[in-house]
Design an enzyme around this catalytic site. Structure first.
Site, PDB file in Angstrom:
ATOM      1  N   GLN A  43      -8.026   4.929  11.573  1.00  0.00           N
ATOM      2  CA  GLN A  43      -9.212   5.776  11.491  1.00  0.00           C
ATOM      3  C   GLN A  43      -9.378   6.573  12.782  1.00  0.00           C
ATOM      4  O   GLN A  43      -9.125   6.070  13.877  1.00  0.00           O
ATOM      5  CB  GLN A  43     -10.456   4.913  11.254  1.00  0.00           C
ATOM      6  CG  GLN A  43     -10.432   4.107   9.964  1.00  0.00           C
ATOM      7  CD  GLN A  43     -10.614   4.968   8.730  1.00  0.00           C
ATOM      8  OE1 GLN A  43     -10.930   6.146   8.822  1.00  0.00           O
ATOM      9  NE2 GLN A  43     -10.400   4.366   7.565  1.00  0.00           N
ATOM     10  N   PHE A  72      -3.013   0.809   0.449  1.00  0.00           N
ATOM     11  CA  PHE A  72      -3.152   1.900   1.429  1.00  0.00           C
ATOM     12  C   PHE A  72      -3.724   1.306   2.722  1.00  0.00           C
ATOM     13  O   PHE A  72      -4.677   1.838   3.300  1.00  0.00           O
ATOM     14  CB  PHE A  72      -4.064   3.015   0.904  1.00  0.00           C
ATOM     15  CG  PHE A  72      -3.774   3.461  -0.505  1.00  0.00           C
ATOM     16  CD1 PHE A  72      -2.798   4.411  -0.767  1.00  0.00           C
ATOM     17  CD2 PHE A  72      -4.477   2.930  -1.577  1.00  0.00           C
ATOM     18  CE1 PHE A  72      -2.530   4.824  -2.074  1.00  0.00           C
ATOM     19  CE2 PHE A  72      -4.224   3.336  -2.881  1.00  0.00           C
ATOM     20  CZ  PHE A  72      -3.243   4.286  -3.129  1.00  0.00           C
ATOM     21  N   GLU A  99       1.387  -0.466   2.375  1.00  0.00           N
ATOM     22  CA  GLU A  99       1.237   0.832   3.037  1.00  0.00           C
ATOM     23  C   GLU A  99       2.611   1.508   3.073  1.00  0.00           C
ATOM     24  O   GLU A  99       3.622   0.850   3.341  1.00  0.00           O
ATOM     25  CB  GLU A  99       0.692   0.643   4.449  1.00  0.00           C
ATOM     26  CG  GLU A  99       0.778   1.839   5.368  1.00  0.00           C
ATOM     27  CD  GLU A  99      -0.054   3.021   4.895  1.00  0.00           C
ATOM     28  OE1 GLU A  99       0.457   4.157   4.966  1.00  0.00           O
ATOM     29  OE2 GLU A  99      -1.201   2.819   4.462  1.00  0.00           O
ATOM     30  N   ASN A 145      -8.109   2.124   0.270  1.00  0.00           N
ATOM     31  CA  ASN A 145      -8.543   3.149   1.222  1.00  0.00           C
ATOM     32  C   ASN A 145      -7.520   4.286   1.155  1.00  0.00           C
ATOM     33  O   ASN A 145      -6.722   4.478   2.067  1.00  0.00           O
ATOM     34  CB  ASN A 145      -8.616   2.555   2.634  1.00  0.00           C
ATOM     35  CG  ASN A 145      -9.126   3.556   3.651  1.00  0.00           C
ATOM     36  OD1 ASN A 145      -9.875   4.471   3.327  1.00  0.00           O
ATOM     37  ND2 ASN A 145      -8.714   3.391   4.892  1.00  0.00           N
ATOM     38  N   CYS A 172     -12.567   8.990   2.552  1.00  0.00           N
ATOM     39  CA  CYS A 172     -13.047  10.092   3.386  1.00  0.00           C
ATOM     40  C   CYS A 172     -13.300  11.338   2.548  1.00  0.00           C
ATOM     41  O   CYS A 172     -13.612  12.399   3.088  1.00  0.00           O
ATOM     42  CB  CYS A 172     -12.038  10.394   4.500  1.00  0.00           C
ATOM     43  SG  CYS A 172     -10.415  10.908   3.889  1.00  0.00           S
TER      44      CYS A 172
END
Length: 213
Positions: A43, A72, A99, A145, A172
């Protein structure tokens, strides 16, 4: 009080095995070391990220779960916080983190070793493909995410069919999240919180807890 420290520089400055270390000290949550390599995802705002992880940790620690997927997962922030909190309660926890970035998976694995977490596996795979193919053990919680594009219809419909009691969805991009919610017809929104991850912009991070209907 929550603190996080990060040092950034051009990737060309670092030796191949050099890593950046973040130490986030938080009241009422364990100390979780997160390692970042130049090609790994994290992040953009470490201070707000620590609050984001702590919030999800508090939501998850009261749920009746032992097995979770972190899709993710980046460097493992969500999954590691949740697994540590559950293990500290004496629960037998199994965490699988997925990931696409191999560098991020190396970082997540290093963090898990530092925390002495048992039954934790991180793998460099496409998250959607992993979820669609791995049917050996069904988790009680899936954390997603995804990138700004969202998880997409195929993965959302698969999660509907998988009969998972709980989903944590952090994004996001609220627009793609809303589209995915339209596909997640077997779930209802239980909790939501916004984080000002990108100050002085119109962007923000939204984290939600969904419960199966």
């Amino acid at each position: 009080m929550r603190r996080a420290l990060i040092f950034l520089a051009s990737p060309h400055f670092f030796a191949p095995n050099f890593f950046i270390f973040i130490y986030a000290k938080r009241i009422s949550t364990p100390q979780i070391p997160l390692f970042i390599r130049p090609q790994g995802f994290f992040q953009t705002n470490p201070k707000v990220a620590s609050q984001l992880y702590a919030t999800v940790q508090q939501w998850v620690k009261i749920l009746p779960i032992n097995h979770l997927w972190d899709l993710f997962c980046g460097v493992g922030g969500f999954g590691l916080h949740c697994a540590k909190a559950l293990q500290d309660q004496g629960k037998p926890v199994t965490l699988t983190g997925i990931e696409i970035s191999a560098a991020a998976i190396e970082s997540a694995t290093q963090s898990a070793q530092k925390l002495a977490l048992n039954n934790v596996t991180f793998a460099s795979l496409d998250a959607a493909q992993f979820a669609l193919k791995d049917r050996q053990q069904t988790p009680e919680l899936v954390i997603v995410n995804p990138p700004r594009r969202g998880i997409g219809k195929d993965l959302a419909e698969f999660l509907n069919q998988l009969n998972i009691p709980y989903l944590i969805y952090s994004s996001c991009n609220a627009e793609s999240m809303v589209k995915d919610f339209a596909y997640l017809t077997h779930y209802q929104l239980h909790r939501v919180q916004l984080f000002d991850m990108f100050p002085h912009t119109t962007h923000y991070e939204t984290v939600t807890l969904l419960i199966r209907k």
